[in-house]
Write an enzyme that holds these catalytic residues in place. Structure first.
Site, PDB file in Angstrom:
ATOM      1  N   HIS A   1       2.200   2.268  -3.321  1.00 51.55           N
ATOM      2  CA  HIS A   1       1.037   2.888  -3.838  1.00 51.55           C
ATOM      3  C   HIS A   1       1.538   4.793  -3.657  1.00 51.55           C
ATOM      4  CE1 HIS A   1      -2.192  -0.077  -3.549  1.00 51.55           C
ATOM      5  NE2 HIS A   1      -1.090  -0.615  -3.868  1.00 51.55           N
TER       6      HIS A   1
ATOM      7  N   ASP B   1       0.833  -1.153   0.093  1.00 54.77           N
ATOM      8  CA  ASP B   1      -0.088  -0.002  -0.083  1.00 54.77           C
ATOM      9  C   ASP B   1       0.953   1.119  -0.019  1.00 54.77           C
ATOM     10  OD1 ASP B   1      -2.075   1.885   0.429  1.00 54.77           O
ATOM     11  OD2 ASP B   1      -3.521   0.058   1.374  1.00 54.77           O
TER      12      ASP B   1
END
Ligand code: NAG
Ligand code: NAG
Ligand code: NAG
Ligand code: NAG
Length: 339
Positions: free
Chosen positions: A245, A222
């Site tokens: 991310h 993430d």
């Protein structure tokens, strides 16, 4: 007893005292099989009370400690309390052996209300998160799937914290969570989790002021670093991010909450193989402000969306499905549960 023997006994005694802070003294086994949770808990309590000789906890090298949830609660007498991790700490890998969390967090290692804390060493924290990823609703929807998994290291209501040199691997969820804390200095750490692991943010900061992250490498499933509501004065510098991310401000203002985010500097960051780079994402309906955000000297290589400012997060995107689930477990500390 002759004099020589007395001197020898005295020297051995001193040696024993100077090593007194080791978790081994509290009955830890360190074979990776025995559960050493209670030994670590006792070592902390003794150090925190100021009873141990050095006011510190030491996790020795060359050993593997199997641990379940640990609550390292302050306030403590030694300032700073020194926590040296040279060995390997592994999390209990079976989700059935964990207790439920509170406030949207299941902590593995949580430091709560500690003012003055230095966590240093060349050791490794291994979250063994795979069994949690395998039941996560994002990839495995079903009646028994979960959205919430243990966070590796949490600082809750702490001040004056240094976290240096450690390695973090395969957390079940976020690796380092900073909440309700001030003056947190993170440097020279390395975080590694697979690109496909759900919600494994590198570092998430929320309701905190004055946090710096520098000279660190973060590879996660993430955000490498994400910043939530009510955060002021954060510097992220000399960081390699990827896969992951990106560095995200947000998601903010979920459910109409009040947002106050300012003075965020992201300097000298390399994004390699990430889905996003510099990102600000807010939910429609939130109130407050986001200001003084600076991204400077950032490099992108194989990044899908280098710069994204999204004021309609999760609306009109492909996340409608997960939104429904999210509302059911709406206790999460992080705005969006993924993306
Ligand atoms: C941190 O240290 C500073 C300076 O020593 C002190 O003023 C402050 O009260 C400490 N605690 C927190 C939570 O910042
Ligand atoms: C901002 O945070 C840094 C730590 O990154 C700290 O040294 C500095 O004093 C803070 N500045 C203010 C104005 O609080
Ligand atoms: C990085 O953090 C360390 C530890 O707090 C600090 O000594 C150093 O000055 C920082 N370096 C930069 C470039 O901010
Ligand atoms: C980022 O990449 C550049 C160019 O390859 C390199 O010089 C720099 O040291 C890298 N930054 C970090 C934080 O490693």
């Amino acid at each position: 007893m002759d004099r020589g023997l007395l001197v020898l006994v005295a020297i051995l005694g001193l040696l024993w005292l100077s090593n007194g802070e080791s978790v081994m003294k509290y009955g830890a086994v360190g074979d990776g099989i025995a559960d050493d949770t209670s030994a670590f808990q006792k070592a902390w309590e003794n150090a925190c009370k100021g009873s141990s000789k050095t006011g510190s906890v030491h996790v020795p090298a060359g050993k593997v400690f199997l641990l379940n949830s640990l609550h390292f609660t302050g306030p403590c007498i030694p300032k700073p309390l020194l926590f040296t991790i040279d060995g390997e700490m592994i999390a209990q890998s079976d989700p059935n052996k964990w207790e439920n969390g509170e406030n949207g967090v299941i902590p593995w290692l949580i430091f709560d209300q500690v003012d003055g804390l230095a966590i240093v060493g060349r050791g490794l924290l291994n979250g063994q998160g795979k069994a949690w990823w395998d039941i996560h609703c994002r990839d495995h929807p079903g009646p028994n799937c979960i959205w919430l998994a243990p966070t590796m290291m949490t600082f809750s209501n702490c001040g004056n914290v240094t976290l240096k040199s450690l390695r973090f691997r395969d957390s079940a969820q976020t690796h380092v969570l900073v909440m309700g804390s001030q003056n947190v200095y993170i440097s020279d750490i390395k975080i590694t989790s697979p690109e496909a692991s759900p919600n494994t943010d590198g570092i998430h900061i929320t309701s905190s002021t004055s946090v710096s992250i520098n000279h660190s490498d973060i590879a996660a499933g993430d955000d490498c670093v994400s910043i939530g509501d009510q955060v002021n004065n954060v510097t992220v510098s000399f960081v390699n991010c990827g896969p992951g991310h990106g560095v995200s401000v947000g998601s903010l203002g979920r459910g109409g909450t009040e947002v106050a985010v300012e003075n965020i500097r992201v300097w000298h960051v390399n994004f390699t193989g990430t889905t996003n780079g510099a990102r600000i994402k807010t939910w429609p309906g939130g109130t407050g402000y986001v200001r003084g955000i600076e991204f400077f000297d950032i490099r992108f290589s194989s990044v899908q969306n280098p710069i994204i400012i999204d004021q309609f997060y999760e609306k009109g995107s492909s996340h409608r499905e997960s939104e429904i689930h999210e509302d059911e477990w709406n206790i999460g500390y992080k705005g969006g549960n993924e993306a």
